[in-house]
Write an enzyme that holds these catalytic residues in place. Sequence first.
Site, short mmCIF file in Angstrom:
data_model
loop_
_atom_site.label_atom_id
_atom_site.label_comp_id
_atom_site.label_asym_id
_atom_site.label_seq_id
_atom_site.Cartn_x
_atom_site.Cartn_y
_atom_site.Cartn_z
CB CYS A 144 -32.46 17.77 135.61
SG CYS A 144 -33.59 16.45 136.11
CB SER A 168 -36.98 20.24 131.71
OG SER A 168 -37.97 21.04 131.11
CG ASP A 217 -40.01 19.59 139.48
OD1 ASP A 217 -38.81 19.72 139.17
OD2 ASP A 217 -40.71 18.64 139.12
CG ASN A 226 -35.75 22.30 138.13
OD1 ASN A 226 -36.68 21.58 137.79
ND2 ASN A 226 -34.64 22.42 137.42
CE LYS A 258 -44.09 22.22 135.35
NZ LYS A 258 -42.89 22.09 134.49
#
Lengths: 305, 305, 305, 305, 305, 305
Positions: free
Chosen positions: D129, D131, D198, D208, D234
């Site tokens: 992903c 980040s 996340d 995540n 988080k």
Amino acid sequence: MAQAVRVAADRIRKLEVQGARNVAIAAIKALEALAGETSAKTRKEFLKELSEARGILFASRETEPLMRNAVRWIINQVEQSGREKVNALAKVVSSSSSQFLKNLEASKECIAEIGAKRIRDNSVVFTHCHSSTVTHLLSKAKKDGKTFEVICTETRPVFQGRITAKEMLSLGVKTTLIVDSAARSFMRNADLVIVGADAITSEGNVINKIGTGTIALLAHEARKPFYVVSELLKFDPATVCGDYEKIEERSPDEVWKGAPERLIVRNPAFDVTRRDFIHGVICEEGIIPPHAVSEVIYRKYPWVF
Amino acid sequence: MAQAVRVAADRIRKLEVQGARNVAIAAIKALEALAGETSAKTRKEFLKELSEARGILFASRETEPLMRNAVRWIINQVEQSGREKVNALAKVVSSSSSQFLKNLEASKECIAEIGAKRIRDNSVVFTHCHSSTVTHLLSKAKKDGKTFEVICTETRPVFQGRITAKEMLSLGVKTTLIVDSAARSFMRNADLVIVGADAITSEGNVINKIGTGTIALLAHEARKPFYVVSELLKFDPATVCGDYEKIEERSPDEVWKGAPERLIVRNPAFDVTRRDFIHGVICEEGIIPPHAVSEVIYRKYPWVF
Amino acid sequence: MAQAVRVAADRIRKLEVQGARNVAIAAIKALEALAGETSAKTRKEFLKELSEARGILFASRETEPLMRNAVRWIINQVEQSGREKVNALAKVVSSSSSQFLKNLEASKECIAEIGAKRIRDNSVVFTHCHSSTVTHLLSKAKKDGKTFEVICTETRPVFQGRITAKEMLSLGVKTTLIVDSAARSFMRNADLVIVGADAITSEGNVINKIGTGTIALLAHEARKPFYVVSELLKFDPATVCGDYEKIEERSPDEVWKGAPERLIVRNPAFDVTRRDFIHGVICEEGIIPPHAVSEVIYRKYPWVF
Amino acid sequence: MAQAVRVAADRIRKLEVQGARNVAIAAIKALEALAGETSAKTRKEFLKELSEARGILFASRETEPLMRNAVRWIINQVEQSGREKVNALAKVVSSSSSQFLKNLEASKECIAEIGAKRIRDNSVVFTHCHSSTVTHLLSKAKKDGKTFEVICTETRPVFQGRITAKEMLSLGVKTTLIVDSAARSFMRNADLVIVGADAITSEGNVINKIGTGTIALLAHEARKPFYVVSELLKFDPATVCGDYEKIEERSPDEVWKGAPERLIVRNPAFDVTRRDFIHGVICEEGIIPPHAVSEVIYRKYPWVF
Amino acid sequence: MAQAVRVAADRIRKLEVQGARNVAIAAIKALEALAGETSAKTRKEFLKELSEARGILFASRETEPLMRNAVRWIINQVEQSGREKVNALAKVVSSSSSQFLKNLEASKECIAEIGAKRIRDNSVVFTHCHSSTVTHLLSKAKKDGKTFEVICTETRPVFQGRITAKEMLSLGVKTTLIVDSAARSFMRNADLVIVGADAITSEGNVINKIGTGTIALLAHEARKPFYVVSELLKFDPATVCGDYEKIEERSPDEVWKGAPERLIVRNPAFDVTRRDFIHGVICEEGIIPPHAVSEVIYRKYPWVF
Amino acid sequence: MAQAVRVAADRIRKLEVQGARNVAIAAIKALEALAGETSAKTRKEFLKELSEARGILFASRETEPLMRNAVRWIINQVEQSGREKVNALAKVVSSSSSQFLKNLEASKECIAEIGAKRIRDNSVVFTHCHSSTVTHLLSKAKKDGKTFEVICTETRPVFQGRITAKEMLSLGVKTTLIVDSAARSFMRNADLVIVGADAITSEGNVINKIGTGTIALLAHEARKPFYVVSELLKFDPATVCGDYEKIEERSPDEVWKGAPERLIVRNPAFDVTRRDFIHGVICEEGIIPPHAVSEVIYRKYPWVF
């Protein structure tokens, strides 16, 4: 009984002959000598001599399935030949001895050819102890033009890893030597592991130099392929019948000469590697799962049983 | 700058002082000497001397968190003392040095007392290398009247396992010594594993003699409890900040004196044991999960950070 | 010494009182009785009585950290109260007993509230043995309007699983009961596992009814979340100091009344569940990893140490 | 109620603002706007406005603990300020908003600094992903002069891996992009894995981007270190109280626009990575085991609870 | 149709005959009776009778491959005999029945002989449920002069473990009995596990008494060898063709007589042990990996397919 | 040389023909065409033509053992026919081609029949990519009246999972489609996994669409059965001899059309699934352990070697 058999058995017992292959050759040659010098008059007498020779040779050392299978096969050939004259029977001993040695050599070549294909260019091969079958395979890979590195353990207590290291250097292979305890730290650098074998059991486990089982576990932990190279005739038929493969225990002096008196020094020469850690057995029949070894034996060498 | 600091650093660098604890003691004594001989006139000058001493001592060897934490603490005490006179400051060095050594001794006793309770009667303890904290613990268990056996590895390349073996024999403990490669074969006979530590990281991993990580894996494979005994001050605060614990690489001669020229001999002194293989860290705060070590440090030695 | 203490200890010893919570309550009430009937004249005498009571109660059964922590806390309150008059001290016993019981009740509610949120609609909960904390949690989930099923083991040798089953049925929950050996076959049908605890060690392991460790392993094998519900005060501070949690061994008659004479029947009441198999401990502080339990205790109940 | 809050909540709901950090910033700025435009006359009225704003912002999206913690902290500062005048309270909103943003920025820098030390020279970093915390860390490593490669997955359904790839190329890093399904084939080439987060739960698990849990498992299988980089805030305090972290499920159109009518297309945005697969959480407090996260939060951000 | 067949089928259905071996014997004897009393006039009629008998016997219980293979073989012998007269065909039934029973007995002896070699002196054997093949093996080991201990589970719900315990005691073997749930606590004391089998599937999995799969997992967790002893004809050829081995579900009353009405009591008699947990199948062909069972069947009993 | 062979090889090379089965059919038809149009005058000439055709077809694509085995078999039939006339030899080509296609069709039916029995009522089947053998099996299960659901991955980069999804919907099966990365999140909902195969190696590993190895690992992690359906002739005999199965690497454009210039996009079409994750290979010989595949080949298709 030919003196040669007793002499051979003696040399095997005293470790003057070492390595599964060399021990087998010594026993075969002793049978050949027996056949050459026999004073047997009848088939029956000759078979009795062979049977005694088998007993003496089998008793010479514990973990030697290759030698035992060689002796088994030669005697089996004699029995099945249907010949009656001692002369003729002696010739069967001689011709089947030659045949066995030739097959043994062919297996080694075949294994080297197959195994060398598993060495990818620019890869790092991890090995343990010294196995002439393994180093022959690596030398074949080198001849095939592969570029690769080797990591070898020193292999306590008798440092056979140093022999491997020297052979690799003489082939011009970049070689790293480490203490056995460092195997886990260097496994991450390896691409695959290749080791030899002293015996294979009916469950598909492999008996090899002490430490092999740990290295197989470390390869498994790091998701690296682990191959055993072995002639199929290292299969031990006694394990089919429930016998545990005997693990030879050698002199404490190999480990610590002059150890304190009350200290117990244990020195097993081999350990067992579980089939689940072995990606494949590279043998004269190709690369096979260890789980299938006994069935392959059944198909190819049914006389072993 | 006191000569003593340079001398101590030199001896540490040359491995004339060995073992995390001994190295820490040497450094502390060097600071004491410095305080005794200082020619500093002002607090500022004195602190500068201490700071230089710290730099020299820290540079002497790579993996020595206990020594570093000792130096950190003593200097921290000086800084926080609020004293101005060099005289008074030197006394703080001296008193906190004594205090640190006393605490170190107390930790060792405390660890022995706690750990000895983990040795059940008639059990077999597996250990690796030589750790004075471990052998002190075992001697405590012996004094408590426990009957137990010890299996120890020889610990190549420098055979520290032989020191452990001798100490155990002198305690009257039945002791077995094996080559490192035989650990897997003998793990089945063990009831628990106890090893020392050179450093603990913020992730909860343990740095110890090469081979420890493998033994932890073997204990895990065989479902045997694996304990690390360690003073908490072996925690390395630099790992919190992302630094990898440096793994000292020592002379190839330790492994093979006179190795062939082109052979690469690698000789890392330590390896990393993953926290997941460690049942507990036995420290002066009791038995704790390695995952909690950094929080325990925060609670007990916040000045480390 | 108040008779009540001896009576309570006796009843605990004879298993007339059972369940960590009930045992704790019995001990607390005994201390209250002692405080009500004391003939002590001085603070010193009163404290001595309390200390004796502690000894008697602690000796009544092996694995009862909740009861021990209760007694510890109440005596600690008395000692710290600074009061001198026996009258006043007795009142401290009484008020802190009430306080402890109230907190215990609050913890149970809190755990139920937190844990009930883990029960998703239409899920299947697997449990073992009987734990009033677990069944309270499930009853809370039911009250919250959740629809779920329960699978429970019979829990040999004393079939506490049947109690769980009955309670579930009375809540109107669809319930399946199986023999303990069938746990693996039914684990695939479960969505999560929830069990109680008798003790938590400083390593983060959980002591609970025999069989719990196996069920945790089975949950792990099938990748199902495994939760332990427990008041934090089931933490046993003695494990910090190296003591093994004692595993009570109960009468063979529970297993086989009239077993053949030479047969050894072993009947340990508890086993150990490794922290690695526990997704979370659901306690009055929320859901926490078992690895953090001792630090949470340090933060919340520092007097335990 | 300031219009700004509703607008911000709307933009968050419609995904016009994305990324935990950006969402938090948008919410903070909305509170600042509210404070600037408030028509509240009294402290009570002002607090009520803030409380309503909190409700609206919290409802805007499911998995946003960083935003929620930001809002929590700012309101907490206001409440604790002891001020009475709306004017003064508004200033507290404004100053604590600035403070929060500043801390957030500092955390990011700190994480980059710590994490960059984990990138060894000539290593290969695997990521999933996109980040911004991860790419900032990698850019820091690059600035530190490290040479390394990056392997990134394309990250279906919305291909955020392409953003990562572009950023890496713009830093001059050798970059390989693969489909998500090829992660296992390329894991052998990686030296370590670094991903963002996340949310972090009280059990120490990490939420995540969908696929992260699989990559963690693959890293574990191949014995490669797996790091999560994340601001500690988080952490989701609701998980302490038993709530499951909600997994947002997004539009099927992201997966297959124009899918056949009866086809069920499921599109969860996140998944859960078990703490056991995470070597360390790289946060503003250093590298810590995920098991310790909630205790670190307790120590550093107690107001979260 | 001979009444004997219906009677035998009935007795099997009602569990008046139990144990794979006894069920097979009952069916064989029923076929013998049928052959003795047949009123068939022609080969065709006789074969039809046999075919009906097969249908009735196969329908009598679900998991009985040994019985089915026995019936299959006998009918197969008849069909292949080439005889035409009913008389002669009946003799084939009779002679092949005797042959089958003789072979069955020989297999049992052979298994005992092989398996007994796996029992090392002073070892501890763990077993589950009662299997006459296992106890015969252990009695052989005893006769061979081995000293060993046995740990056996009680085996709920019908306590067959007590039968095993009694047999062991009568052999003079030191025997420990535990509840099924205690298997994990006692696995550490065991050296190997030996259990029987009710069926073997084409994948190499073993169907045996409920709980066996768990014990295999526990042996695996603790790195203890796990052996299954079984006649090869417990292989179920239907599994080759995709059928799942049926798991008989027995009366809830066995588990809890008088259970509350709405309670669902599930009582499967068997479970599945994955081939990966089985070190070897000890059968009349020796010790083989479970992965090879179907190929061994093909080689030795090709008529099964 | 018949033009048809070159055309077929071209179409295979350009991926105008896809799927192991279709590629095999195309090659067979090309041989048939060659036989129909041959201008060979003698057996020798004809065999030379066939040999050239083999060379051209084998060179057309890397991972196509089924096609290669088909060509091998047909040529083998010709060689063994003993015929001399070209006419007669051409007929052998034609008849054995028909025979091979018929057997292929029969295998597919047989596999469907066997595999369909593994689908229990109300179960959820997880699959990856598109395999006509798998969908045929599922359609058979549907025809057998089974009710089941299917979860399929989209299978990047070319979305073959969408084909699977459409076929399932057209059968009236409830179908869920997810991105590949979501496999771990949905594995918990599945009851078993069924995938196809492109090749099987002598070690028993399976080569299939990229991502299959990960899904097998996920099934293993969640203890779900994982089946591979495959005609046995997908076995690649070259792997016996040490060759690695070649993994075709396809165009980066399939992954990202218009990717940034310096970006390396890797696109291997297949990956390797370790035999240990495969419960069974469902083939025309039934359900067998992957470990036995090469022995089954030896028994059934010895000409392959």
